[in-house]
Motif scaffolding. Structure first.
Motif, short mmCIF file in Angstrom:
data_model
loop_
_atom_site.label_atom_id
_atom_site.label_comp_id
_atom_site.label_asym_id
_atom_site.label_seq_id
_atom_site.Cartn_x
_atom_site.Cartn_y
_atom_site.Cartn_z
N SER A 191 -2.73 4.29 8.72
CA SER A 191 -3.19 5.67 8.48
C SER A 191 -3.55 5.79 7.01
N SER A 192 -4.09 6.95 6.64
CA SER A 192 -4.37 7.14 5.21
C SER A 192 -3.28 7.99 4.57
N ALA A 193 -2.15 8.19 5.28
CA ALA A 193 -1.03 8.95 4.72
C ALA A 193 -0.11 7.99 3.96
N MET B 72 -15.22 4.95 -8.08
CA MET B 72 -15.91 5.63 -6.98
C MET B 72 -14.90 6.40 -6.14
N GLU B 73 -15.33 7.61 -5.72
CA GLU B 73 -14.47 8.41 -4.84
C GLU B 73 -14.87 8.09 -3.41
N ILE B 74 -13.89 7.73 -2.59
CA ILE B 74 -14.22 7.35 -1.22
C ILE B 74 -13.47 8.23 -0.20
N ILE C 108 -4.69 10.96 3.06
CA ILE C 108 -5.64 11.07 1.95
C ILE C 108 -7.04 11.26 2.52
N LYS C 109 -7.70 12.30 2.01
CA LYS C 109 -9.04 12.64 2.48
C LYS C 109 -10.07 12.07 1.52
N ARG C 110 -9.76 12.11 0.22
CA ARG C 110 -10.63 11.53 -0.80
C ARG C 110 -9.77 10.74 -1.77
N LEU C 111 -10.19 9.50 -2.02
CA LEU C 111 -9.41 8.59 -2.86
C LEU C 111 -10.31 8.05 -3.98
N ILE D 178 -12.67 5.65 6.37
CA ILE D 178 -13.24 4.76 5.33
C ILE D 178 -12.12 4.21 4.45
N ILE D 179 -11.20 5.08 4.09
CA ILE D 179 -10.07 4.64 3.26
C ILE D 179 -9.27 3.57 4.00
#
Ligand SMILES: [Zn+2]
Ligand SMILES: [Zn+2]
Length: 399
Positions: free
Chosen positions: A341-343, A322-324, A310-313, A329-330
């Motif tokens: 990871s953010s996957a 809020m989009e982060i 995930i690039k933007r959450l 950062i995620i």
């Protein structure tokens, strides 16, 4: 590009208002402290201080800063020790021959029992990375900071930030995972590591004549990621997303080649799960972000990279939305230390949040677990590098 002679590297080891050390390694303890913006040593003040006695010890060096494996150790180093003042702290810097540095980095990052071809692949990318850092920092000292600020969009509705290596201005690289893990002489150097470095001495990965930005991470999770998912909004032809059929392994022989003992504490990385109650998650995000979302009601992926990271959450709370991003950062905001990871996919069980994830690290470039498996199957280091950095070539830059 000109042939480089074997360069000396400035490695920032630790910072503090007071630093304890020994000269040479293991001798009696001495200390420097910050007094009036200077390095105070034995009652005298210096703007900076340099010792060249061949070796030294630094006490209480923190390794794995902010990661779940953070711990403090006393470490020995070869080469020159210098103390410089950076802001309100003294920084201990080790000036060391680049191949010596790599000997330690490869030994710190991986078991010396690893397959030679895997270690050779790693030697080439570690060398490429460090030489490109050196070159860009020394050639454009002033320009670098101005032209490539740390990425940041911070508003009530969006917090998009990324971190890259341009942070260091007083030395070339730091000794921690932010750059490459460097623990000086404390790592016993095995025969395979020595062989890997000798047989690839001076070799770097290039694309179109330029040294590649040869990123790597622990485990891509099955597909490697694009640069722009994690850092600046650019992509490189040799950092494409490739399918990785190799890193789905639980073979302890392979894992123990790549992961040091403390990394073996973390074994569930190809697929993993993290659960939070709604209350836990809401408190965690408030604590980690400093933003009061109220009760977290939903987590909605806005954009994913090629590997599923995930690039933007979108974080949806009772008080605000809020989009982060980006991926780091995620990972930081949704964990006490870092999510692997953010996957991940998000599902709910009652009010609980369940994150089902894959991979460990940013996933860009070489996948260490996958590369170790390739080496165990008989692939050579050139094949391994060609797989993870398509279109790149190997070039010898010094003897
Ligand atoms: Zn660094
Ligand atoms: Zn992989």
């Amino acid at each position: 590009m000109d042939l480089l002679s074997r360069p000396l590297l400035n490695v920032g080891i630790m910072s503090g208002t007071q630093i304890e050390f020994s000269l040479p390694k293991g001798a009696e303890r001495r200390q420097v402290s910050l007094v009036d913006g200077c390095v105070c040593y034995q009652g005298r003040l210096y703007p900076s201080l340099e010792f060249n006695v061949g070796s030294f010890t630094l006490y209480g060096v923190t390794i794995g800063v902010d990661f779940h494996w953070e711990r403090s150790r006393d470490l020995d180093y070869a080469g020159i020790l210098s103390f410089i003042v950076e802001g309100d702290k003294i920084t201990a810097v080790n000036k060391v021959d680049v191949e010596e540095y790599l000997l330690s980095v490869i030994s710190s990052e991986m078991k010396s029992s690893a397959e030679v071809e895997f270690l050779k692949a790693h030697a080439v990318i570690s060398r490429s990375w460090v030489l490109s850092q050196l070159r860009s920092r020394r050639e454009n000292k002033a320009k670098v900071k101005a032209a490539r600020p740390k990425g940041m969009v911070d508003s009530p509705k969006r917090h998009i930030q990324w971190f890259d290596h341009e942070d260091h201005t007083a030395f070339d690289v730091c000794a921690d995972d932010h750059c490459q893990r460097y623990q000086g002489l404390c790592m016993a150097v095995g025969e395979n590591v020595r062989t890997a470095l000798q047989e690839t001495c001076g070799e770097v990965l290039v694309y179109d004549g330029k040294i590649c930005d040869a990123r790597f991470s622990k485990c891509c999770g099955g597909t490697t990621e694009l640069f722009s998912t994690c850092w600046e909004d650019v992509d490189y032809p040799y950092l494409q997303s490739v399918k990785d059929p190799f890193c789905d392994t639980s073979d302890p022989d392979i894992l123990s080649q790549v992961l040091n003992d403390y990394d073996l504490e973390t074994r569930d990385f190809f697929r993993w799960e993290q659960r939070y109650t709604q209350k836990e998650l809401s408190e965690l995000v408030r604590k980690r972000s400093g933003v009061d979302f109220g009760t977290i009601e939903d987590l909605v992926p806005v954009e994913r990279g090629a590997s599923g990271r995930i690039k933007r959450l979108m974080v949806v709370g009772s008080k605000r939305k809020m989009e982060i991003g980006k991926e780091l950062i995620i990972r930081r905001w949704l964990s006490e230390s870092h999510l692997k990871s953010s996957a991940f996919e998000i599902s709910r069980e009652g009010t609980d949040f369940v994150l089902e994830g894959k991979g460990w690290g940013h996933g860009v470039g070489l996948c260490q677990i996958g590369a170790a498996v390739m080496a165990s199957k008989g692939y050579g280091y050139k094949e391994i590098l060609a797989y993870y950095y398509p279109g790149s070539e190997i070039e010898k830059r010094y003897e």
